[in-house]
Design a protein around this motif. Structure first.
Motif, PDB file in Angstrom:
ATOM      1  N   THR A 119      90.693 -55.181  31.090  1.00 47.69           N
ATOM      2  CA  THR A 119      89.483 -55.339  32.102  1.00 47.69           C
ATOM      3  C   THR A 119      90.210 -55.330  33.448  1.00 47.69           C
ATOM      4  O   THR A 119      91.262 -55.477  33.788  1.00 47.69           O
ATOM      5  N   LEU A 120      89.255 -54.878  34.432  1.00 53.42           N
ATOM      6  CA  LEU A 120      89.431 -54.687  35.908  1.00 53.42           C
ATOM      7  C   LEU A 120      90.081 -56.035  36.476  1.00 53.42           C
ATOM      8  O   LEU A 120      91.204 -56.115  36.726  1.00 53.42           O
ATOM      9  N   PRO A 121      89.580 -57.352  35.984  1.00 59.34           N
ATOM     10  CA  PRO A 121      89.961 -58.433  36.483  1.00 59.34           C
ATOM     11  C   PRO A 121      91.437 -58.643  35.898  1.00 59.34           C
ATOM     12  O   PRO A 121      92.387 -59.220  36.698  1.00 59.34           O
ATOM     13  N   GLU A 122      91.794 -58.212  34.747  1.00 63.69           N
ATOM     14  CA  GLU A 122      93.202 -58.483  34.220  1.00 63.69           C
ATOM     15  C   GLU A 122      94.199 -57.463  34.994  1.00 63.69           C
ATOM     16  O   GLU A 122      95.329 -57.927  35.281  1.00 63.69           O
ATOM     17  N   ILE A 123      93.818 -56.487  35.385  1.00 68.46           N
ATOM     18  CA  ILE A 123      94.713 -55.463  36.053  1.00 68.46           C
ATOM     19  C   ILE A 123      94.967 -56.124  37.433  1.00 68.46           C
ATOM     20  O   ILE A 123      96.082 -55.861  37.668  1.00 68.46           O
ATOM     21  N   LEU A 124      93.845 -56.554  37.981  1.00 67.20           N
ATOM     22  CA  LEU A 124      94.250 -56.958  39.574  1.00 67.20           C
ATOM     23  C   LEU A 124      94.891 -58.073  39.484  1.00 67.20           C
ATOM     24  O   LEU A 124      95.899 -58.364  40.264  1.00 67.20           O
ATOM     25  N   ARG A 125      94.848 -59.080  38.262  1.00 74.29           N
ATOM     26  CA  ARG A 125      95.869 -60.285  38.210  1.00 74.29           C
ATOM     27  C   ARG A 125      97.044 -59.695  38.105  1.00 74.29           C
ATOM     28  O   ARG A 125      98.135 -60.256  38.669  1.00 74.29           O
ATOM     29  N   GLY A 126      97.415 -58.572  37.123  1.00 76.99           N
ATOM     30  CA  GLY A 126      98.617 -58.439  36.940  1.00 76.99           C
ATOM     31  C   GLY A 126      99.318 -57.787  38.155  1.00 76.99           C
ATOM     32  O   GLY A 126     100.552 -57.969  38.543  1.00 76.99           O
ATOM     33  N   ASN A 127      98.399 -57.083  39.019  1.00 80.70           N
ATOM     34  CA  ASN A 127      99.017 -56.560  40.222  1.00 80.70           C
ATOM     35  C   ASN A 127      99.313 -57.625  41.129  1.00 80.70           C
ATOM     36  O   ASN A 127     100.473 -57.447  41.820  1.00 80.70           O
ATOM     37  N   PHE A 128      98.538 -58.623  41.282  1.00 82.01           N
ATOM     38  CA  PHE A 128      98.823 -59.892  41.932  1.00 82.01           C
ATOM     39  C   PHE A 128      99.965 -60.359  41.611  1.00 82.01           C
ATOM     40  O   PHE A 128     101.021 -60.648  42.716  1.00 82.01           O
ATOM     41  N   MET A 129     100.476 -60.515  40.454  1.00 79.28           N
ATOM     42  CA  MET A 129     101.549 -61.063  39.931  1.00 79.28           C
ATOM     43  C   MET A 129     102.788 -60.177  40.226  1.00 79.28           C
ATOM     44  O   MET A 129     103.833 -60.768  40.517  1.00 79.28           O
ATOM     45  N   SER A 130     102.573 -58.915  40.245  1.00 78.00           N
ATOM     46  CA  SER A 130     103.630 -58.233  40.345  1.00 78.00           C
ATOM     47  C   SER A 130     104.089 -58.360  41.987  1.00 78.00           C
ATOM     48  O   SER A 130     105.236 -57.969  42.101  1.00 78.00           O
ATOM     49  N   LEU A 131     103.092 -58.360  42.635  1.00 84.94           N
ATOM     50  CA  LEU A 131     103.525 -58.606  44.194  1.00 84.94           C
ATOM     51  C   LEU A 131     104.072 -59.905  44.525  1.00 84.94           C
ATOM     52  O   LEU A 131     104.622 -60.002  45.405  1.00 84.94           O
TER      53      LEU A 131
ATOM     54  N   VAL B 141     105.409 -50.387  43.862  1.00 90.71           N
ATOM     55  CA  VAL B 141     104.316 -50.497  44.775  1.00 90.71           C
ATOM     56  C   VAL B 141     103.404 -49.523  44.793  1.00 90.71           C
ATOM     57  O   VAL B 141     102.149 -49.613  44.683  1.00 90.71           O
ATOM     58  N   SER B 142     104.038 -48.208  44.283  1.00 90.26           N
ATOM     59  CA  SER B 142     103.114 -46.853  44.105  1.00 90.26           C
ATOM     60  C   SER B 142     102.289 -47.168  43.128  1.00 90.26           C
ATOM     61  O   SER B 142     101.015 -46.965  42.904  1.00 90.26           O
ATOM     62  N   VAL B 143     102.784 -47.727  41.964  1.00 89.89           N
ATOM     63  CA  VAL B 143     102.058 -47.881  40.855  1.00 89.89           C
ATOM     64  C   VAL B 143     101.054 -49.012  40.812  1.00 89.89           C
ATOM     65  O   VAL B 143      99.740 -48.694  40.406  1.00 89.89           O
ATOM     66  N   ILE B 144     101.304 -49.999  41.620  1.00 95.74           N
ATOM     67  CA  ILE B 144     100.100 -51.148  41.811  1.00 95.74           C
ATOM     68  C   ILE B 144      99.212 -50.243  42.825  1.00 95.74           C
ATOM     69  O   ILE B 144      97.939 -50.512  42.419  1.00 95.74           O
ATOM     70  N   ALA B 145      99.641 -49.653  43.708  1.00 96.79           N
ATOM     71  CA  ALA B 145      98.550 -48.967  44.621  1.00 96.79           C
ATOM     72  C   ALA B 145      97.707 -48.108  43.660  1.00 96.79           C
ATOM     73  O   ALA B 145      96.154 -48.015  44.011  1.00 96.79           O
ATOM     74  N   LEU B 146      98.137 -47.319  42.913  1.00 94.83           N
ATOM     75  CA  LEU B 146      97.525 -46.364  42.098  1.00 94.83           C
ATOM     76  C   LEU B 146      96.516 -47.207  41.060  1.00 94.83           C
ATOM     77  O   LEU B 146      95.257 -46.830  40.859  1.00 94.83           O
ATOM     78  N   LEU B 147      97.216 -48.471  40.556  1.00 93.85           N
ATOM     79  CA  LEU B 147      96.026 -49.141  39.618  1.00 93.85           C
ATOM     80  C   LEU B 147      95.051 -49.881  40.584  1.00 93.85           C
ATOM     81  O   LEU B 147      93.811 -49.596  40.035  1.00 93.85           O
ATOM     82  N   ASN B 148      95.091 -50.390  41.925  1.00 94.63           N
ATOM     83  CA  ASN B 148      94.107 -50.795  42.402  1.00 94.63           C
ATOM     84  C   ASN B 148      93.119 -49.494  42.995  1.00 94.63           C
ATOM     85  O   ASN B 148      91.859 -50.016  42.953  1.00 94.63           O
ATOM     86  N   LEU B 149      93.494 -48.462  43.178  1.00 90.80           N
ATOM     87  CA  LEU B 149      92.726 -47.127  43.523  1.00 90.80           C
ATOM     88  C   LEU B 149      91.677 -46.904  42.408  1.00 90.80           C
ATOM     89  O   LEU B 149      90.501 -46.690  42.378  1.00 90.80           O
ATOM     90  N   LEU B 150      92.459 -46.861  41.228  1.00 85.58           N
ATOM     91  CA  LEU B 150      91.603 -46.692  39.913  1.00 85.58           C
ATOM     92  C   LEU B 150      90.814 -47.612  39.622  1.00 85.58           C
ATOM     93  O   LEU B 150      89.575 -47.733  38.970  1.00 85.58           O
TER      94      LEU B 150
END
Length: 137
Positions: free
Chosen positions: A4-16, A33-42
């Motif tokens: 889900t979108l919340p799961e992706i955003l939590r994963g991005n947070f943890m990665s950063l 960082v590019s992959v995290i940025a792309l996931l945030n854009l999508l």
């Protein structure tokens, strides 16, 4: 599993949030960082259009299921008050019913109904299309 979108955003947070180690410098960190940025854009695109798209998709699937009474496929009804999670759950139930219908249609060799199902799949894919940014350079 589809995250889900919340799961992706939590994963991005943890990665950063996890400190980088020395071996993560340079090109690895740039790629990370590019992959995290792309996931945030999508994810932003999904947040902007996802629920409305799922509602539209649910209506299209329900209409197709309802127009094939010879197959006696039960059209699932929403169980909960409308919310993004409830809409997604209803969408999953409708998709399972659509798959059952498609299997039955294939077994009978019903080309006309299968063509309608395939057109629906194409419309569903178009409605969920995410736009990738142009590559730099």
């Amino acid at each position: 599993m589809t995250p889900t979108l919340p799961e992706i955003l939590r994963g991005n947070f943890m990665s950063l949030a996890i400190p980088a180690t020395p071996d993560m410098a340079g090109q690895f960190m740039t790629a990370r960082v590019s992959v995290i940025a792309l996931l945030n854009l999508l994810g932003a695109q999904e947040a902007e259009r996802g629920t409305a798209g799922a509602v539209r998709e649910n209506r299209m699937i329900s209409d197709l299921l309802g127009s094939a009474p010879a197959y006696a496929v039960v059209v699932p009804e929403p169980r909960d008050a409308p919310s993004p999670a409830a809409i997604d759950a209803h969408n999953a139930a409708l998709r399972r019913a659509l798959i059952a219908l498609h299997e039955a249609v294939e077994q009978r060799g019903d080309d006309a109904t299968e063509a309608r199902i395939l057109a629906l799949y194409a419309a569903m894919a178009e409605g969920r299309k995410l736009i990738l940014p142009p590559l730099p350079g």
